[in-house]
Design a protein around this motif. Sequence first.
Motif, PDB file in Angstrom:
ATOM      1  N   TYR A  43      64.827  57.282   4.503  1.00  0.00           N
ATOM      2  CA  TYR A  43      65.993  56.434   4.268  1.00  0.00           C
ATOM      3  C   TYR A  43      65.533  55.020   3.933  1.00  0.00           C
ATOM      4  N   GLU A  44      66.015  54.493   2.832  1.00  0.00           N
ATOM      5  CA  GLU A  44      65.727  53.118   2.457  1.00  0.00           C
ATOM      6  C   GLU A  44      67.025  52.330   2.530  1.00  0.00           C
ATOM      7  N   GLN A  45      67.036  51.302   3.364  1.00  0.00           N
ATOM      8  CA  GLN A  45      68.246  50.524   3.569  1.00  0.00           C
ATOM      9  C   GLN A  45      68.546  49.662   2.347  1.00  0.00           C
ATOM     10  N   VAL A  46      69.796  49.693   1.931  1.00  0.00           N
ATOM     11  CA  VAL A  46      70.283  48.832   0.861  1.00  0.00           C
ATOM     12  C   VAL A  46      70.807  47.569   1.527  1.00  0.00           C
ATOM     13  N   LEU A  47      70.265  46.420   1.142  1.00  0.00           N
ATOM     14  CA  LEU A  47      70.619  45.182   1.835  1.00  0.00           C
ATOM     15  C   LEU A  47      71.946  44.598   1.385  1.00  0.00           C
ATOM     16  N   ASP A  48      72.397  44.921   0.208  1.00  0.00           N
ATOM     17  CA  ASP A  48      73.664  44.370  -0.284  1.00  0.00           C
ATOM     18  C   ASP A  48      74.543  45.467  -0.888  1.00  0.00           C
ATOM     19  N   PRO A  49      75.078  46.374  -0.058  1.00  0.00           N
ATOM     20  CA  PRO A  49      75.837  47.499  -0.608  1.00  0.00           C
ATOM     21  C   PRO A  49      77.250  47.125  -1.049  1.00  0.00           C
ATOM     22  N   LEU A  50      77.804  46.033  -0.564  1.00  0.00           N
ATOM     23  CA  LEU A  50      79.173  45.670  -0.923  1.00  0.00           C
ATOM     24  C   LEU A  50      79.172  44.748  -2.136  1.00  0.00           C
ATOM     25  N   SER A  91      78.103  41.904   2.743  1.00  0.00           N
ATOM     26  CA  SER A  91      77.374  42.922   3.501  1.00  0.00           C
ATOM     27  C   SER A  91      77.060  42.435   4.907  1.00  0.00           C
ATOM     28  N   ALA A  92      76.749  41.146   5.058  1.00  0.00           N
ATOM     29  CA  ALA A  92      76.495  40.584   6.388  1.00  0.00           C
ATOM     30  C   ALA A  92      77.770  40.581   7.224  1.00  0.00           C
ATOM     31  N   LEU A  93      78.915  40.292   6.596  1.00  0.00           N
ATOM     32  CA  LEU A  93      80.194  40.349   7.325  1.00  0.00           C
ATOM     33  C   LEU A  93      80.500  41.777   7.775  1.00  0.00           C
ATOM     34  N   ALA A  94      80.198  42.746   6.920  1.00  0.00           N
ATOM     35  CA  ALA A  94      80.409  44.144   7.313  1.00  0.00           C
ATOM     36  C   ALA A  94      79.483  44.525   8.465  1.00  0.00           C
ATOM     37  N   ALA A  95      78.245  44.034   8.439  1.00  0.00           N
ATOM     38  CA  ALA A  95      77.300  44.335   9.517  1.00  0.00           C
ATOM     39  C   ALA A  95      77.713  43.651  10.816  1.00  0.00           C
ATOM     40  N   ALA A  96      78.415  42.523  10.728  1.00  0.00           N
ATOM     41  CA  ALA A  96      78.864  41.804  11.926  1.00  0.00           C
ATOM     42  C   ALA A  96      80.155  42.375  12.500  1.00  0.00           C
ATOM     43  N   LEU A  97      80.783  43.298  11.809  1.00  0.00           N
ATOM     44  CA  LEU A  97      82.049  43.871  12.256  1.00  0.00           C
ATOM     45  C   LEU A  97      81.984  44.501  13.652  1.00  0.00           C
ATOM     46  N   PRO A  98      80.948  45.278  14.014  1.00  0.00           N
ATOM     47  CA  PRO A  98      80.892  45.818  15.377  1.00  0.00           C
ATOM     48  C   PRO A  98      80.853  44.736  16.456  1.00  0.00           C
ATOM     49  N   LEU A  99      80.135  43.645  16.209  1.00  0.00           N
ATOM     50  CA  LEU A  99      80.118  42.544  17.177  1.00  0.00           C
ATOM     51  C   LEU A  99      81.480  41.889  17.290  1.00  0.00           C
ATOM     52  N   LEU A 100      82.139  41.691  16.163  1.00  0.00           N
ATOM     53  CA  LEU A 100      83.473  41.101  16.176  1.00  0.00           C
ATOM     54  C   LEU A 100      84.446  41.982  16.957  1.00  0.00           C
ATOM     55  N   VAL A 101      84.379  43.286  16.724  1.00  0.00           N
ATOM     56  CA  VAL A 101      85.237  44.227  17.464  1.00  0.00           C
ATOM     57  C   VAL A 101      84.941  44.148  18.959  1.00  0.00           C
ATOM     58  N   LEU A 102      83.658  44.103  19.321  1.00  0.00           N
ATOM     59  CA  LEU A 102      83.285  44.020  20.733  1.00  0.00           C
ATOM     60  C   LEU A 102      83.825  42.746  21.377  1.00  0.00           C
ATOM     61  N   PHE A 103      83.653  41.601  20.713  1.00  0.00           N
ATOM     62  CA  PHE A 103      84.123  40.334  21.275  1.00  0.00           C
ATOM     63  C   PHE A 103      85.640  40.293  21.388  1.00  0.00           C
ATOM     64  N   VAL A 104      86.344  40.828  20.409  1.00  0.00           N
ATOM     65  CA  VAL A 104      87.806  40.849  20.464  1.00  0.00           C
ATOM     66  C   VAL A 104      88.282  41.756  21.594  1.00  0.00           C
ATOM     67  N   LEU A 105      87.667  42.922  21.723  1.00  0.00           N
ATOM     68  CA  LEU A 105      88.085  43.842  22.787  1.00  0.00           C
ATOM     69  C   LEU A 105      87.773  43.285  24.172  1.00  0.00           C
ATOM     70  N   LEU A 106      86.661  42.590  24.316  1.00  0.00           N
ATOM     71  CA  LEU A 106      86.315  42.024  25.621  1.00  0.00           C
ATOM     72  C   LEU A 106      87.111  40.762  25.925  1.00  0.00           C
ATOM     73  N   GLY A 107      87.220  39.863  24.951  1.00  0.00           N
ATOM     74  CA  GLY A 107      87.809  38.554  25.203  1.00  0.00           C
ATOM     75  C   GLY A 107      89.309  38.484  25.072  1.00  0.00           C
ATOM     76  N   ILE A 108      89.881  39.166  24.100  1.00  0.00           N
ATOM     77  CA  ILE A 108      91.312  39.059  23.843  1.00  0.00           C
ATOM     78  C   ILE A 108      92.074  40.226  24.444  1.00  0.00           C
ATOM     79  N   VAL A 109      91.616  41.437  24.194  1.00  0.00           N
ATOM     80  CA  VAL A 109      92.311  42.628  24.696  1.00  0.00           C
ATOM     81  C   VAL A 109      92.027  42.849  26.178  1.00  0.00           C
ATOM     82  N   ARG A 110      90.891  42.307  26.680  1.00  0.00           N
ATOM     83  CA  ARG A 110      90.468  42.465  28.083  1.00  0.00           C
ATOM     84  C   ARG A 110      90.237  43.929  28.453  1.00  0.00           C
ATOM     85  N   MET A 111      89.613  44.645  27.531  1.00  0.00           N
ATOM     86  CA  MET A 111      89.269  46.042  27.774  1.00  0.00           C
ATOM     87  C   MET A 111      88.025  46.096  28.659  1.00  0.00           C
TER      88      MET A 111
END
Length: 143
Positions: free
Chosen positions: A34-41, A48-68
């Motif tokens: 597997y060869e990673q494509v650095l700019d797929p979007l 592509s960096a914003l897409a890669a940061a999406l899991p962190l954003l989801v985690l912070f929103v769920l922890l900080g705002i939703v209080r999951m």
Amino acid sequence: MLSPGSLQSCDFLRANGPLCCAGTVRRPEGVAAYEQVLDPLLGSLGLSALAAALPLLVLFVLLGIVRMAAWKASLVALVVALAVAVLVYPMPVVPALLSASLGAAFGFFPILRIVINAIWGPQHDRHDRAFRRPAAVVHAGQR
């Protein structure tokens, strides 16, 4: 001539020392790594960096705002990270799952070590008195 990924070349390198075999990977014939494509979007590194940061954003929103609960939020973020890896970056599903399990093990073992040391560490620590004595002197002087 031996190809770098062939079994014979790995045996040759292994016979000539352990450091020679670093980096060689045994793969069945016809299977590419597997060869990673650095700019797929749209060829944009920023998107592509914003897409890669999406899991962190989801985690912070769920922890900080939703209080999951943290374990639930981390599982949701893991699913989002796997979806980003497979759908945005063209990563095959099996390597994505393997990297997720490796990441879980990488995070699990240090936490397990801390828990084990918290449970059994104080009873078996030979230097416990050496650490408590100066702390008792400092606390007694501050009262």
